[in-house]
Design a protein around this motif. Structure first.
Motif, PDB file in Angstrom:
ATOM      1  N   ASP A  93      13.810 -14.371  -6.704  1.00  0.00           N
ATOM      2  CA  ASP A  93      14.866 -14.476  -6.109  1.00  0.00           C
ATOM      3  C   ASP A  93      15.440 -15.679  -5.546  1.00  0.00           C
ATOM      4  OD1 ASP A  93      17.555 -13.435  -5.379  1.00  0.00           O
ATOM      5  OD2 ASP A  93      16.978 -12.699  -3.516  1.00  0.00           O
ATOM      6  N   ILE A  94      16.218 -16.413  -6.077  1.00  0.00           N
ATOM      7  CA  ILE A  94      16.528 -17.738  -5.479  1.00  0.00           C
ATOM      8  C   ILE A  94      18.026 -17.616  -4.736  1.00  0.00           C
ATOM      9  CG2 ILE A  94      17.053 -20.141  -5.955  1.00  0.00           C
ATOM     10  CD1 ILE A  94      15.295 -19.874  -8.639  1.00  0.00           C
ATOM     11  N   ASP A  95      18.236 -17.780  -3.555  1.00  0.00           N
ATOM     12  CA  ASP A  95      19.401 -17.798  -2.844  1.00  0.00           C
ATOM     13  C   ASP A  95      19.999 -19.016  -2.293  1.00  0.00           C
ATOM     14  OD1 ASP A  95      19.749 -14.854  -3.188  1.00  0.00           O
ATOM     15  OD2 ASP A  95      19.021 -14.559  -1.181  1.00  0.00           O
ATOM     16  N   ILE A  96      21.177 -19.223  -2.543  1.00  0.00           N
ATOM     17  CA  ILE A  96      21.648 -20.585  -1.891  1.00  0.00           C
ATOM     18  C   ILE A  96      22.005 -20.312  -0.389  1.00  0.00           C
ATOM     19  CG2 ILE A  96      23.428 -22.533  -2.020  1.00  0.00           C
ATOM     20  CD1 ILE A  96      23.766 -21.549  -5.158  1.00  0.00           C
ATOM     21  N   LEU A  97      21.332 -21.045   0.534  1.00  0.00           N
ATOM     22  CA  LEU A  97      21.309 -20.620   1.735  1.00  0.00           C
ATOM     23  C   LEU A  97      22.878 -21.642   2.268  1.00  0.00           C
ATOM     24  CD1 LEU A  97      17.858 -20.374   3.166  1.00  0.00           C
ATOM     25  CD2 LEU A  97      19.647 -18.598   2.457  1.00  0.00           C
ATOM     26  N   TYR A  98      22.674 -22.886   2.006  1.00  0.00           N
ATOM     27  CA  TYR A  98      23.748 -24.140   2.458  1.00  0.00           C
ATOM     28  C   TYR A  98      23.743 -24.988   1.447  1.00  0.00           C
ATOM     29  CZ  TYR A  98      23.019 -22.721   7.452  1.00  0.00           C
ATOM     30  OH  TYR A  98      22.697 -21.955   8.526  1.00  0.00           O
ATOM     31  N   TYR A  99      25.159 -25.641   1.388  1.00  0.00           N
ATOM     32  CA  TYR A  99      25.247 -26.624   0.389  1.00  0.00           C
ATOM     33  C   TYR A  99      25.943 -27.820   1.282  1.00  0.00           C
ATOM     34  CZ  TYR A  99      27.174 -29.113  -3.513  1.00  0.00           C
ATOM     35  OH  TYR A  99      27.332 -30.169  -4.741  1.00  0.00           O
ATOM     36  N   ASP A 100      25.090 -28.487   2.077  1.00  0.00           N
ATOM     37  CA  ASP A 100      25.305 -29.397   3.051  1.00  0.00           C
ATOM     38  C   ASP A 100      26.189 -28.534   3.874  1.00  0.00           C
ATOM     39  OD1 ASP A 100      24.902 -32.099   3.968  1.00  0.00           O
ATOM     40  OD2 ASP A 100      27.186 -32.697   3.467  1.00  0.00           O
ATOM     41  N   GLN A 101      27.323 -29.181   4.553  1.00  0.00           N
ATOM     42  CA  GLN A 101      27.971 -28.496   5.538  1.00  0.00           C
ATOM     43  C   GLN A 101      29.315 -27.795   4.992  1.00  0.00           C
ATOM     44  OE1 GLN A 101      27.763 -28.066   9.127  1.00  0.00           O
ATOM     45  NE2 GLN A 101      25.686 -28.430   8.303  1.00  0.00           N
ATOM     46  N   GLU A 102      29.273 -27.722   3.777  1.00  0.00           N
ATOM     47  CA  GLU A 102      30.400 -26.889   3.059  1.00  0.00           C
ATOM     48  C   GLU A 102      30.568 -25.507   3.376  1.00  0.00           C
ATOM     49  OE1 GLU A 102      31.488 -28.233  -0.977  1.00  0.00           O
ATOM     50  OE2 GLU A 102      31.038 -30.377  -0.513  1.00  0.00           O
ATOM     51  N   ILE A 103      31.586 -25.138   3.031  1.00  0.00           N
ATOM     52  CA  ILE A 103      32.053 -23.683   3.047  1.00  0.00           C
ATOM     53  C   ILE A 103      32.835 -23.298   1.632  1.00  0.00           C
ATOM     54  CG2 ILE A 103      33.236 -21.797   4.018  1.00  0.00           C
ATOM     55  CD1 ILE A 103      33.229 -23.633   6.856  1.00  0.00           C
ATOM     56  N   VAL A 104      32.066 -22.430   0.953  1.00  0.00           N
ATOM     57  CA  VAL A 104      32.329 -21.943  -0.361  1.00  0.00           C
ATOM     58  C   VAL A 104      32.806 -20.642  -0.507  1.00  0.00           C
ATOM     59  CG1 VAL A 104      31.502 -22.087  -2.637  1.00  0.00           C
ATOM     60  CG2 VAL A 104      30.938 -23.810  -1.311  1.00  0.00           C
ATOM     61  N   LEU A 105      33.851 -20.248  -0.630  1.00  0.00           N
ATOM     62  CA  LEU A 105      34.268 -18.747  -0.981  1.00  0.00           C
ATOM     63  C   LEU A 105      34.878 -18.503  -2.463  1.00  0.00           C
ATOM     64  CD1 LEU A 105      35.712 -18.416   2.742  1.00  0.00           C
ATOM     65  CD2 LEU A 105      33.460 -17.263   1.747  1.00  0.00           C
ATOM     66  N   THR A 106      34.245 -18.209  -3.295  1.00  0.00           N
ATOM     67  CA  THR A 106      34.586 -17.917  -4.643  1.00  0.00           C
ATOM     68  C   THR A 106      34.542 -16.593  -4.876  1.00  0.00           C
ATOM     69  OG1 THR A 106      32.798 -18.798  -5.920  1.00  0.00           O
ATOM     70  CG2 THR A 106      34.498 -20.349  -5.183  1.00  0.00           C
ATOM     71  N   LYS A 107      34.862 -16.057  -6.161  1.00  0.00           N
ATOM     72  CA  LYS A 107      34.659 -14.698  -6.398  1.00  0.00           C
ATOM     73  C   LYS A 107      32.934 -14.453  -6.987  1.00  0.00           C
ATOM     74  CE  LYS A 107      36.425 -12.260 -10.379  1.00  0.00           C
ATOM     75  NZ  LYS A 107      37.477 -12.322 -11.286  1.00  0.00           N
ATOM     76  N   SER A 108      32.452 -15.436  -7.129  1.00  0.00           N
ATOM     77  CA  SER A 108      30.870 -15.477  -7.473  1.00  0.00           C
ATOM     78  C   SER A 108      30.046 -16.101  -6.346  1.00  0.00           C
ATOM     79  CB  SER A 108      30.743 -15.973  -8.891  1.00  0.00           C
ATOM     80  OG  SER A 108      31.093 -17.483  -8.798  1.00  0.00           O
ATOM     81  N   LEU A 109      30.673 -16.726  -5.383  1.00  0.00           N
ATOM     82  CA  LEU A 109      29.627 -17.553  -4.682  1.00  0.00           C
ATOM     83  C   LEU A 109      30.160 -17.421  -3.072  1.00  0.00           C
ATOM     84  CD1 LEU A 109      27.042 -19.105  -4.563  1.00  0.00           C
ATOM     85  CD2 LEU A 109      28.515 -21.202  -5.420  1.00  0.00           C
ATOM     86  N   THR A 110      29.415 -17.361  -2.252  1.00  0.00           N
ATOM     87  CA  THR A 110      29.646 -17.497  -0.816  1.00  0.00           C
ATOM     88  C   THR A 110      28.502 -18.163  -0.147  1.00  0.00           C
ATOM     89  OG1 THR A 110      30.686 -15.420  -0.641  1.00  0.00           O
ATOM     90  CG2 THR A 110      30.110 -16.373   1.361  1.00  0.00           C
ATOM     91  N   ILE A 111      28.956 -19.661   0.294  1.00  0.00           N
ATOM     92  CA  ILE A 111      28.074 -20.220   1.078  1.00  0.00           C
ATOM     93  C   ILE A 111      28.850 -20.666   2.438  1.00  0.00           C
ATOM     94  CG2 ILE A 111      26.870 -22.699   1.046  1.00  0.00           C
ATOM     95  CD1 ILE A 111      27.105 -22.516  -2.096  1.00  0.00           C
ATOM     96  N   PRO A 112      28.152 -20.790   3.491  1.00  0.00           N
ATOM     97  CA  PRO A 112      26.766 -20.285   3.717  1.00  0.00           C
ATOM     98  C   PRO A 112      26.500 -18.936   3.134  1.00  0.00           C
ATOM     99  CG  PRO A 112      27.770 -21.314   5.458  1.00  0.00           C
ATOM    100  CD  PRO A 112      28.914 -21.243   4.557  1.00  0.00           C
ATOM    101  N   HIS A 113      25.342 -18.728   3.119  1.00  0.00           N
ATOM    102  CA  HIS A 113      24.860 -17.220   2.624  1.00  0.00           C
ATOM    103  C   HIS A 113      25.618 -16.431   3.523  1.00  0.00           C
ATOM    104  CE1 HIS A 113      22.442 -13.720   1.446  1.00  0.00           C
ATOM    105  NE2 HIS A 113      22.208 -14.382   0.207  1.00  0.00           N
ATOM    106  N   PRO A 114      26.075 -15.065   3.091  1.00  0.00           N
ATOM    107  CA  PRO A 114      26.626 -14.339   4.024  1.00  0.00           C
ATOM    108  C   PRO A 114      25.604 -13.250   4.785  1.00  0.00           C
ATOM    109  CG  PRO A 114      26.810 -13.329   1.728  1.00  0.00           C
ATOM    110  CD  PRO A 114      26.301 -14.743   1.763  1.00  0.00           C
ATOM    111  N   TYR A 115      24.449 -13.286   4.619  1.00  0.00           N
ATOM    112  CA  TYR A 115      23.255 -12.478   5.243  1.00  0.00           C
ATOM    113  C   TYR A 115      22.471 -13.638   5.948  1.00  0.00           C
ATOM    114  CZ  TYR A 115      25.394  -8.613   2.885  1.00  0.00           C
ATOM    115  OH  TYR A 115      26.005  -7.650   2.155  1.00  0.00           O
ATOM    116  N   LEU A 116      22.570 -14.803   5.986  1.00  0.00           N
ATOM    117  CA  LEU A 116      21.490 -15.631   6.392  1.00  0.00           C
ATOM    118  C   LEU A 116      21.158 -15.552   7.636  1.00  0.00           C
ATOM    119  CD1 LEU A 116      21.918 -19.458   6.045  1.00  0.00           C
ATOM    120  CD2 LEU A 116      21.520 -18.630   7.940  1.00  0.00           C
ATOM    121  N   HIS A 117      22.099 -15.474   8.606  1.00  0.00           N
ATOM    122  CA  HIS A 117      21.981 -15.498   9.996  1.00  0.00           C
ATOM    123  C   HIS A 117      21.551 -13.687  10.549  1.00  0.00           C
ATOM    124  CE1 HIS A 117      25.927 -13.512   9.360  1.00  0.00           C
ATOM    125  NE2 HIS A 117      25.944 -12.864  10.452  1.00  0.00           N
TER     126      HIS A 117
END
Length: 160
Positions: A93-117
């Protein structure tokens, strides 16, 4: 861009699979600049399955978030990942936790990872290599998030 990825495996030769994943990430995604220790961790979500080995890596990448997701999923498939059950057992399993300091909310992707914390198995290795990296939404560092995390699951350094 600096991205942090969480790698996890609980089927097959877990360490070999994680090592292969790091190699493929270096080939296809970007330069792997940091790697946490390996941690053996209790399963989360679906608990009736083998223990995981997890690792967080930092990667410098030129890929945009959607292309990064596409590459990480292709690497999972190459290593034998089949998606049967959410949070179920898996070869990789490979999860994207962060993409620098960007916030990404699309149909297929949420960054930061929503369960990270909410997950010690993510926060312990993340705090090892990026203790002062700040979550762009919660505005707490990895170390601060780990200190207030309510997850009490066991996360121990994996020695083999």
């Amino acid at each position: 861009m600096k991205t942090f990825l969480l790698l996890g495996a609980n089927l097959g030769n877990r360490i070999q699979t994680l090592q292969r994943a790091v190699g493929l990430i270096a080939e296809r995604v970007g330069s792997v600049t940091q790697q946490s220790s390996w941690y053996e961790t209790a399963p989360w979500g679906v608990t009736d399955q083998p223990a995981y080995v997890n690792q967080v890596i930092a990667v410098e990448t030129d890929l945009k978030p959607d292309a990064l997701l596409e590459q990480t999923q292709a690497i999972e498939q190459q290593l034998g990942r089949v998606r049967f059950e959410k949070w179920g057992a898996r070869l990789i399993d490979i999860d994207i936790l962060y993409y620098d300091q960007e916030i990404v909310l699309t149909k297929s992707l949420t960054i930061p990872h929503p369960y990270l914390h909410q997950r010690r198995f993510t926060l312990v290795p993340l705090a090892e290599i990026a203790p002062n990296f700040e979550h762009p939404v919660l505005q707490k560092t990895s170390r601060e998030l780990l200190a207030v995390c309510e997850d009490e699951s066991e996360v121990v350094i994996f020695n083999f």
